[in-house]
Design a protein around this motif. Structure first.
Motif, PDB file in Angstrom:
ATOM      1  N   MET A   1       3.595  67.673 -25.731  1.00 59.88           N
ATOM      2  CA  MET A   1       3.020  66.336 -25.874  1.00 59.88           C
ATOM      3  C   MET A   1       1.796  66.401 -26.797  1.00 59.88           C
ATOM      4  N   THR A   2       1.783  65.526 -27.807  1.00 62.33           N
ATOM      5  CA  THR A   2       0.702  65.537 -28.782  1.00 62.33           C
ATOM      6  C   THR A   2      -0.585  64.983 -28.177  1.00 62.33           C
ATOM      7  N   THR A   3      -1.693  65.668 -28.415  1.00 66.32           N
ATOM      8  CA  THR A   3      -3.006  65.180 -27.992  1.00 66.32           C
ATOM      9  C   THR A   3      -3.666  64.506 -29.183  1.00 66.32           C
ATOM     10  N   TYR A   4      -4.084  63.259 -29.001  1.00 64.55           N
ATOM     11  CA  TYR A   4      -4.702  62.503 -30.096  1.00 64.55           C
ATOM     12  C   TYR A   4      -6.203  62.388 -29.869  1.00 64.55           C
ATOM     13  N   LEU A   5      -6.953  62.506 -30.953  1.00 65.72           N
ATOM     14  CA  LEU A   5      -8.397  62.317 -30.898  1.00 65.72           C
ATOM     15  C   LEU A   5      -8.721  60.824 -30.927  1.00 65.72           C
ATOM     16  N   ASP A   6      -9.962  60.467 -30.629  1.00 65.90           N
ATOM     17  CA  ASP A   6     -10.357  59.054 -30.565  1.00 65.90           C
ATOM     18  C   ASP A   6     -10.010  58.297 -31.843  1.00 65.90           C
ATOM     19  N   PHE A   7     -10.340  58.904 -32.990  1.00 70.00           N
ATOM     20  CA  PHE A   7     -10.120  58.183 -34.253  1.00 70.00           C
ATOM     21  C   PHE A   7      -8.644  58.165 -34.667  1.00 70.00           C
ATOM     22  N   GLU A   8      -7.792  58.872 -33.912  1.00 68.28           N
ATOM     23  CA  GLU A   8      -6.360  58.901 -34.223  1.00 68.28           C
ATOM     24  C   GLU A   8      -5.553  57.923 -33.360  1.00 68.28           C
ATOM     25  N   LYS A   9      -6.235  57.070 -32.581  1.00 69.27           N
ATOM     26  CA  LYS A   9      -5.516  56.166 -31.678  1.00 69.27           C
ATOM     27  C   LYS A   9      -4.536  55.226 -32.399  1.00 69.27           C
ATOM     28  N   LEU A  11      -2.888  55.856 -35.049  1.00 72.44           N
ATOM     29  CA  LEU A  11      -1.775  56.737 -35.402  1.00 72.44           C
ATOM     30  C   LEU A  11      -0.900  57.006 -34.183  1.00 72.44           C
ATOM     31  N   ALA A  12      -1.539  57.193 -33.028  1.00 71.96           N
ATOM     32  CA  ALA A  12      -0.796  57.457 -31.792  1.00 71.96           C
ATOM     33  C   ALA A  12       0.142  56.295 -31.465  1.00 71.96           C
ATOM     34  N   GLU A  13      -0.322  55.075 -31.696  1.00 74.72           N
ATOM     35  CA  GLU A  13       0.503  53.895 -31.402  1.00 74.72           C
ATOM     36  C   GLU A  13       1.753  53.870 -32.262  1.00 74.72           C
ATOM     37  N   ILE A  14       1.585  54.151 -33.565  1.00 72.19           N
ATOM     38  CA  ILE A  14       2.732  54.100 -34.482  1.00 72.19           C
ATOM     39  C   ILE A  14       3.724  55.218 -34.180  1.00 72.19           C
ATOM     40  N   GLU A  15       3.218  56.439 -33.994  1.00 71.70           N
ATOM     41  CA  GLU A  15       4.116  57.559 -33.703  1.00 71.70           C
ATOM     42  C   GLU A  15       4.776  57.370 -32.334  1.00 71.70           C
ATOM     43  N   GLY A  16       4.047  56.759 -31.399  1.00 69.03           N
ATOM     44  CA  GLY A  16       4.618  56.476 -30.087  1.00 69.03           C
ATOM     45  C   GLY A  16       5.760  55.475 -30.172  1.00 69.03           C
ATOM     46  N   LYS A  17       5.601  54.440 -31.005  1.00 70.89           N
ATOM     47  CA  LYS A  17       6.659  53.437 -31.169  1.00 70.89           C
ATOM     48  C   LYS A  17       7.907  54.055 -31.788  1.00 70.89           C
ATOM     49  N   ASP A  41       7.683  56.220 -39.379  1.00 69.67           N
ATOM     50  CA  ASP A  41       7.263  57.576 -39.758  1.00 69.67           C
ATOM     51  C   ASP A  41       6.491  57.553 -41.067  1.00 69.67           C
ATOM     52  N   ARG A  42       6.992  56.770 -42.031  1.00 72.64           N
ATOM     53  CA  ARG A  42       6.311  56.675 -43.340  1.00 72.64           C
ATOM     54  C   ARG A  42       4.936  56.039 -43.182  1.00 72.64           C
ATOM     55  N   LYS A  43       4.870  55.014 -42.350  1.00 75.17           N
ATOM     56  CA  LYS A  43       3.586  54.353 -42.101  1.00 75.17           C
ATOM     57  C   LYS A  43       2.598  55.312 -41.430  1.00 75.17           C
ATOM     58  N   ALA A  44       3.114  56.104 -40.485  1.00 78.41           N
ATOM     59  CA  ALA A  44       2.271  57.081 -39.786  1.00 78.41           C
ATOM     60  C   ALA A  44       1.779  58.154 -40.749  1.00 78.41           C
ATOM     61  N   ALA A  45       2.655  58.610 -41.646  1.00 73.00           N
ATOM     62  CA  ALA A  45       2.266  59.641 -42.619  1.00 73.00           C
ATOM     63  C   ALA A  45       1.167  59.132 -43.547  1.00 73.00           C
ATOM     64  N   ASP A  46       1.299  57.868 -43.971  1.00 73.66           N
ATOM     65  CA  ASP A  46       0.267  57.272 -44.839  1.00 73.66           C
ATOM     66  C   ASP A  46      -1.059  57.157 -44.093  1.00 73.66           C
ATOM     67  N   MET A  47      -0.982  56.727 -42.832  1.00 73.07           N
ATOM     68  CA  MET A  47      -2.204  56.583 -42.035  1.00 73.07           C
ATOM     69  C   MET A  47      -2.868  57.942 -41.804  1.00 73.07           C
ATOM     70  N   LEU A  48      -2.049  58.968 -41.512  1.00 74.14           N
ATOM     71  CA  LEU A  48      -2.582  60.318 -41.304  1.00 74.14           C
ATOM     72  C   LEU A  48      -3.304  60.803 -42.558  1.00 74.14           C
ATOM     73  N   ARG A  49      -2.708  60.549 -43.710  1.00 82.06           N
ATOM     74  CA  ARG A  49      -3.318  60.947 -44.985  1.00 82.06           C
ATOM     75  C   ARG A  49      -4.651  60.231 -45.190  1.00 82.06           C
ATOM     76  N   ASP A  50      -4.686  58.950 -44.870  1.00 81.17           N
ATOM     77  CA  ASP A  50      -5.927  58.178 -45.028  1.00 81.17           C
ATOM     78  C   ASP A  50      -7.017  58.659 -44.060  1.00 81.17           C
ATOM     79  N   GLY A 270      -3.647  66.741 -41.189  1.00 84.97           N
ATOM     80  CA  GLY A 270      -3.774  66.390 -39.785  1.00 84.97           C
ATOM     81  C   GLY A 270      -4.378  67.493 -38.943  1.00 84.97           C
ATOM     82  N   GLY A 271      -4.710  68.629 -39.569  1.00 84.99           N
ATOM     83  CA  GLY A 271      -5.367  69.708 -38.844  1.00 84.99           C
ATOM     84  C   GLY A 271      -4.432  70.833 -38.443  1.00 84.99           C
TER      85      GLY A 271
END
Length: 320
Positions: A1-9, A11-17, A41-50, A270-271
């Motif tokens: 299970m992926t652990t998300y940081l506060d500022f990644e919330k 991103l968590a919503e999109i990947e969760g959907k 997935d594409r939207k999440a990748a763009d958000m992760l990059r940003d 993404g670390g």
């Protein structure tokens, strides 16, 4: 299970959907959701990059402390063969926050030492969250002495919030043990390479990181004090840790400019926690490169060069 940081919330919503859609499709035959999931997935990748394009120092602190980052034991398992752990300081006890022993790196015998934080509640308590006691630093001194005697390079993996500040540790000479470990780093006549793989906190990190070559992962941090501790002292308010993180210049990029860090090792987008294998491979390549550079230098030149490096560091910092 992926652990998300506060500022990644977000991103968590999109990947969760996207994952929910795929789970729904697995339960209902004939349902085709791949196109929608791929768009997410594409939207999440763009958000992760940003998000990771220009992390603030405080966010880098959060990434450096991410519980899913590869830890010392992961690097030892993946990069070293014939690892034989050595325990105890021959004085008081064995400190489980510090791992160390004999191993082979690319078929070359070495000594490897590192802080281990643990990977779950049980092991984190056992490892004291990577905070070493005096016996941990005295074990490191013993291993460095052995490496020097048998002409074995030393590789240290640093990941600690700082040395343990408990009453028992102070009674057993915590500051003296840290000083002895730092002194031993400066005395040994074999190549000493240090990698900061997460947190490099205070003297607890310096005791392993006074090396010929110091490399840091891209989102690792290295500082004389934690941002929270600095904020508590300067502003009497731990909530000002963001301002403290900016002022401390604790990121790998800042320290590379200051001449403290010799090399910044790139992490996956993404670390390190997003692709542990790629991160470990990158660290292995950096160690191999630095070891090759240092192997050609004789004993006296190694000691003199290491000493000069740290004597010159203050003047470089002032100039920067």
């Amino acid at each position: 299970m992926t652990t998300y940081l506060d500022f990644e919330k977000p991103l968590a919503e999109i990947e969760g959907k996207a994952e929910e859609l795929r789970a729904l499709a697995r339960q209902s035959e004939g349902m085709d959701v791949e196109a929608e999931a791929a768009a997410l997935d594409r939207k999440a990748a763009d958000m992760l990059r940003d998000l990771y394009k220009s992390l603030s120092p405080w966010r880098k602190c959060q990434v450096a402390r991410h519980p899913d980052r590869p830890h010392c034991r992961d690097y030892i398992s993946a990069l070293f063969t014939e690892y034989t752990p050595l325990a105890g300081d021959r004085n008081f006890a064995d400190d489980h926050a510090v791992m160390g022993g004999l191993a082979r790196f690319q078929d070359r015998p070495v000594v490897v030492i590192g802080h281990e934080k643990g990977h779950d509640t049980k092991t984190r308590i056992e490892r004291n969250f990577g905070m070493a006691r005096p016996e941990g630093y005295r074990k490191a001194v013993r291993l460095m002495d052995m490496a020097d005697r048998f002409n074995l390079p030393v590789i240290t993996l640093v990941d600690t919030p700082g040395a343990y500040p408990g009453k028992g540790a102070e009674e057993r000479g915590q500051s003296e043990a840290i000083a002895r470990s730092t002194e031993k780093c400066l005395q040994i006549g074999v190549p000493l390479i240090s990698i900061i793989i997460g947190e490099g906190g205070s003297g607890g990190a310096v005791a392993f990181a006074t090396a010929d070559r110091l490399a840091m992962l891209e989102h690792a941090i290295y500082s004389v004090i934690s941002p929270e501790g600095c904020a508590s002292i300067l502003w009497k308010d731990a909530d000002k840790m963001r301002e403290a993180a900016e002022a401390l210049r604790l990121t790998a990029q800042d320290l590379n400019k200051l001449g403290v860090c010799d090399q910044v090792i790139k992490e996956p987008l993404g670390g390190a926690q997003r692709d542990k294998a790629a991160t470990i491979d990158a660290v292995g390549a950096a160690i191999a490169q630095m070891l090759e550079q240092l192997s050609a230098i004789d004993r006296k030149a190694l000691i003199a060069g290491r000493r000069r490096k740290y004597l010159d560091m203050g003047s470089k910092g002032l100039a920067a």
